[in-house]
Design a protein around this motif. Structure first.
Motif, PDB file in Angstrom:
ATOM      1  N   VAL A 270       0.999  -1.124   0.067  1.00 18.99           N
ATOM      2  CA  VAL A 270       0.004   0.101  -0.021  1.00 18.99           C
ATOM      3  C   VAL A 270       0.930   1.125  -0.071  1.00 18.99           C
ATOM      4  O   VAL A 270       1.999   1.046   0.836  1.00 18.99           O
ATOM      5  CB  VAL A 270      -0.889   0.126   1.304  1.00 18.99           C
ATOM      6  CG1 VAL A 270      -1.821   1.177   0.957  1.00 18.99           C
ATOM      7  CG2 VAL A 270      -1.340  -1.397   1.589  1.00 18.99           C
ATOM      8  N   PRO A 271       0.483   2.338  -0.637  1.00 13.86           N
ATOM      9  CA  PRO A 271       1.516   3.577  -0.813  1.00 13.86           C
ATOM     10  C   PRO A 271       1.573   3.928   0.729  1.00 13.86           C
ATOM     11  O   PRO A 271       0.605   4.013   1.346  1.00 13.86           O
ATOM     12  CB  PRO A 271       0.720   4.570  -1.666  1.00 13.86           C
ATOM     13  CG  PRO A 271      -0.435   3.534  -2.423  1.00 13.86           C
ATOM     14  CD  PRO A 271      -0.594   2.422  -1.622  1.00 13.86           C
ATOM     15  N   ASP A 272       2.648   4.457   0.893  1.00 13.27           N
ATOM     16  CA  ASP A 272       2.964   5.111   2.299  1.00 13.27           C
ATOM     17  C   ASP A 272       2.610   6.579   2.455  1.00 13.27           C
ATOM     18  O   ASP A 272       3.648   7.364   2.449  1.00 13.27           O
ATOM     19  CB  ASP A 272       4.286   4.577   2.746  1.00 13.27           C
ATOM     20  CG  ASP A 272       4.716   5.256   4.076  1.00 13.27           C
ATOM     21  OD1 ASP A 272       4.061   5.367   5.060  1.00 13.27           O
ATOM     22  OD2 ASP A 272       5.982   5.694   4.224  1.00 13.27           O
ATOM     23  N   VAL A 273       1.323   6.813   2.596  1.00  9.03           N
ATOM     24  CA  VAL A 273       1.052   8.346   2.535  1.00  9.03           C
ATOM     25  C   VAL A 273      -0.258   8.650   3.634  1.00  9.03           C
ATOM     26  O   VAL A 273      -0.821   7.564   3.797  1.00  9.03           O
ATOM     27  CB  VAL A 273       0.376   8.888   1.247  1.00  9.03           C
ATOM     28  CG1 VAL A 273       1.686   8.625   0.213  1.00  9.03           C
ATOM     29  CG2 VAL A 273      -0.704   7.852   0.660  1.00  9.03           C
ATOM     30  N   GLN A 296       1.569  -2.365  11.215  1.00  7.86           N
ATOM     31  CA  GLN A 296       1.891  -1.808   9.788  1.00  7.86           C
ATOM     32  C   GLN A 296       3.392  -1.127  10.181  1.00  7.86           C
ATOM     33  O   GLN A 296       3.486  -0.661  11.049  1.00  7.86           O
ATOM     34  CB  GLN A 296       0.956  -0.608   9.921  1.00  7.86           C
ATOM     35  CG  GLN A 296       1.128   0.210   8.521  1.00  7.86           C
ATOM     36  CD  GLN A 296       1.038   1.585   8.241  1.00  7.86           C
ATOM     37  OE1 GLN A 296       0.158   2.184   7.801  1.00  7.86           O
ATOM     38  NE2 GLN A 296       1.926   2.283   8.889  1.00  7.86           N
ATOM     39  N   ASN A 297       4.112  -1.490   8.744  1.00  2.00           N
ATOM     40  CA  ASN A 297       5.441  -0.824   8.937  1.00  2.00           C
ATOM     41  C   ASN A 297       5.861  -0.496   7.609  1.00  2.00           C
ATOM     42  O   ASN A 297       5.385  -1.021   6.555  1.00  2.00           O
ATOM     43  CB  ASN A 297       6.204  -2.256   9.487  1.00  2.00           C
ATOM     44  CG  ASN A 297       7.466  -1.514   9.903  1.00  2.00           C
ATOM     45  OD1 ASN A 297       7.797  -0.493   9.901  1.00  2.00           O
ATOM     46  ND2 ASN A 297       8.407  -2.554  10.626  1.00  2.00           N
ATOM     47  N   VAL A 298       6.641   0.449   7.468  1.00  4.13           N
ATOM     48  CA  VAL A 298       7.144   1.183   6.112  1.00  4.13           C
ATOM     49  C   VAL A 298       8.242   0.170   5.737  1.00  4.13           C
ATOM     50  O   VAL A 298       9.312  -0.095   6.496  1.00  4.13           O
ATOM     51  CB  VAL A 298       7.481   2.495   6.369  1.00  4.13           C
ATOM     52  CG1 VAL A 298       7.830   3.140   4.960  1.00  4.13           C
ATOM     53  CG2 VAL A 298       6.193   3.270   7.102  1.00  4.13           C
ATOM     54  N   GLY A 299       7.989  -0.065   4.660  1.00  2.00           N
ATOM     55  CA  GLY A 299       9.349  -0.874   3.852  1.00  2.00           C
ATOM     56  C   GLY A 299      10.051   0.109   3.071  1.00  2.00           C
ATOM     57  O   GLY A 299       9.882   1.186   3.205  1.00  2.00           O
ATOM     58  N   ALA A 300      11.343  -0.291   2.493  1.00  3.51           N
ATOM     59  CA  ALA A 300      12.133   0.765   2.181  1.00  3.51           C
ATOM     60  C   ALA A 300      11.606   1.094   0.682  1.00  3.51           C
ATOM     61  O   ALA A 300      12.126   2.424   0.424  1.00  3.51           O
ATOM     62  CB  ALA A 300      13.332  -0.177   1.688  1.00  3.51           C
ATOM     63  N   ASP A 301      10.859   0.488  -0.022  1.00  3.62           N
ATOM     64  CA  ASP A 301      10.223   1.275  -1.413  1.00  3.62           C
ATOM     65  C   ASP A 301       9.179   2.309  -1.003  1.00  3.62           C
ATOM     66  O   ASP A 301       8.181   2.366  -2.080  1.00  3.62           O
ATOM     67  CB  ASP A 301       9.961  -0.030  -2.104  1.00  3.62           C
ATOM     68  CG  ASP A 301       8.706  -0.964  -1.464  1.00  3.62           C
ATOM     69  OD1 ASP A 301       8.564  -0.542  -0.121  1.00  3.62           O
ATOM     70  OD2 ASP A 301       8.115  -1.689  -2.263  1.00  3.62           O
TER      71      ASP A 301
END
Ligand code: ASP
Ligand code: MG
Length: 409
Positions: A270-273, A296-301
């Motif tokens: 999912v886009p991180d916005v 939920q965790n933010v990936g490098a991409d």
């Protein structure tokens, strides 16, 4: 001499013979000089039977009529118990929820108690009668019969105990107390002599079915001493109290709860916005699906994987909602997994002990159990693991936290 509210569950009044047994028991308390208010459930299986008939007639029975129907189960047991007591020379009088004016809101099938009129009950007690009240039911402003949700007789008992300022509210059931964990899973599980309201509330929310959650909330709020005991065996049961043991005696963990009723859903990539979590969960909420754990965790991409759990019954409709959301958000994929379980360790002792989480994770690691999700509160740590590891996880944790050892008091 004390004022005691006693609640007998469905198994305890499951047939005529058992109702006679309850009458005998209540008579014993009267002979010791106590004032007794008895709350009873319907005979075991009866509420399900009534609901089954309704469902044969309608897929969506009118909630008001549902309450008229299911409240009949308790009306049978109050009358039979009153007869059994009278037969034994013990004066008694039965009341439906409406008759004793257990006043509720109008939320049929899940009503909340707003007030209890204790006038009749006091008059009966004064006249030396045992007061028998139908559990699980009340009446709204317009004299409609309402019910309090499955297992609601516990809440009736606690509400009466609070209103009457009873010395104790005793919940008689088919187990002799609250255990460190389910004895069917861990043979060495031990009855707790005491547990705090907070812990009991966590245990109930996490899947322990001994008490209705709302009754525990209610008892905590009004500080009603609550005891769970067996109808069939004598014993002290488990006392649920506000009192904590002093920190030397307080065990770090009081119990282990588990739950096989959940399923996990994941939206991948999912886009991180800002606003994404709301966009995912709002339509789930709109379908009245309750969400439990969220990770939920933010990936490098610059994308994130969003995972949450829901009740297993809701997994298909949640999945459907997510398919739509995934397209809108441009997510990579949607996954669902019903073969999970949640295992939790609970204890107020955690507050003053560091390292509980690491001990829990090390124990699971030593058994080769992979942790999929984690959530914590001040007095609990829950993990989601593969369903096939449930028994192993619970046993290993029970041993690691030394729960089979003797009670401190
Ligand atoms: N008879 C109701 C039920 O089965 C209420 C109760 O037993 O507490 O849910
Ligand atoms: Mg029950």
């Amino acid at each position: 001499m004390a004022l005691i509210v006693q609640k007998y569950g469905g198994t305890s009044v499951g047939n005529v013979e058992r109702i006679q047994g309850v009458a005998q028991k209540v008579k014993g308390f009267r002979e010791q000089g106590h004032d007794v208010i008895v709350v009873v459930s319907a005979m075991s299986g009866e509420t399900n039977r009534l609901i089954g008939m309704a469902n044969e007639i309608s897929q969506r029975p009118v909630p008001r009529e549902m309450d008229v129907l299911v409240s009949t189960g308790e009306q049978v047991t109050i009358a039979l118990l009153a007869m059994a007591l009278t037969e034994r020379g013990c004066a008694a009088k039965s009341y439906t929820g409406g008759q004793v004016r257990i006043h509720t809101d109008s939320a049929h099938t899940k009503a909340r108690i707003q007030a209890v009129d204790d006038e009749n009950m006091h008059a009966d007690l004064k006249a030396g009668r045992v007061v028998i009240v139908a559990g699980f039911q009340g009446m709204d402003d317009n004299n409609n019969i309402t019910t309090l949700g499955r297992g609601g007789s516990d809440t009736t008992a606690v509400a009466l105990a609070a209103a009457l300022k009873a010395d104790e509210c005793q919940i008689y059931t088919d187990v002799d107390g609250v255990y460190t964990t389910d004895p069917r899973v861990v043979e060495a599980a031990r009855r707790l002599s005491k547990i705090t309201f907070e812990e009991m509330l966590e245990m109930a929310s996490l899947g322990s079915k001994i008490l209705q959650i709302r009754s525990v909330e209610f008892a905590g709020k009004y500080n009603v001493p609550l005891r769970v005991l067996s109808t069939f065996e004598d014993g002290p049961g488990t006392l649920i109290t506000t009192e904590e043991l002093d920190s030397m005696e307080q065990p770090v963990i009081s119990g282990i709860a588990f739950n096989r009723d959940e399923a996990k859903l994941t939206l991948l990539g999912v886009p991180d916005v800002p606003g994404v979590a709301a966009k995912i969960l709002a339509p789930i909420g709109a379908k009245n699906i309750e969400v439990d754990m969220i990770v939920q965790n933010v990936g490098a991409d610059q994308t994130t994987d969003f995972t949450f759990t829901v009740h297993r019954n809701d997994v298909e409709s949640a999945h459907e909602v997510l398919e739509g959301v995934a397209t809108d958000l441009g997510a990579r994929d949607v996954r669902k997994d019903s073969k999970i379980c949640k295992v939790s360790v609970v204890g107020v002792g955690m507050r003053s002990h560091a390292g509980v989480a690491s001990q829990m994770f090390e124990t699971l690691a030593a058994e080769g159990i992979n942790i999929q999700m984690i959530s914590t509160s001040e007095i609990k740590i829950s993990v989601v693991v593969d369903e096939k590891y449930l028994e192993l996880a619970v046993r290993a944790l029970h041993q690691a936290f030394d729960l089979a050892a003797e009670d401190a008091n």
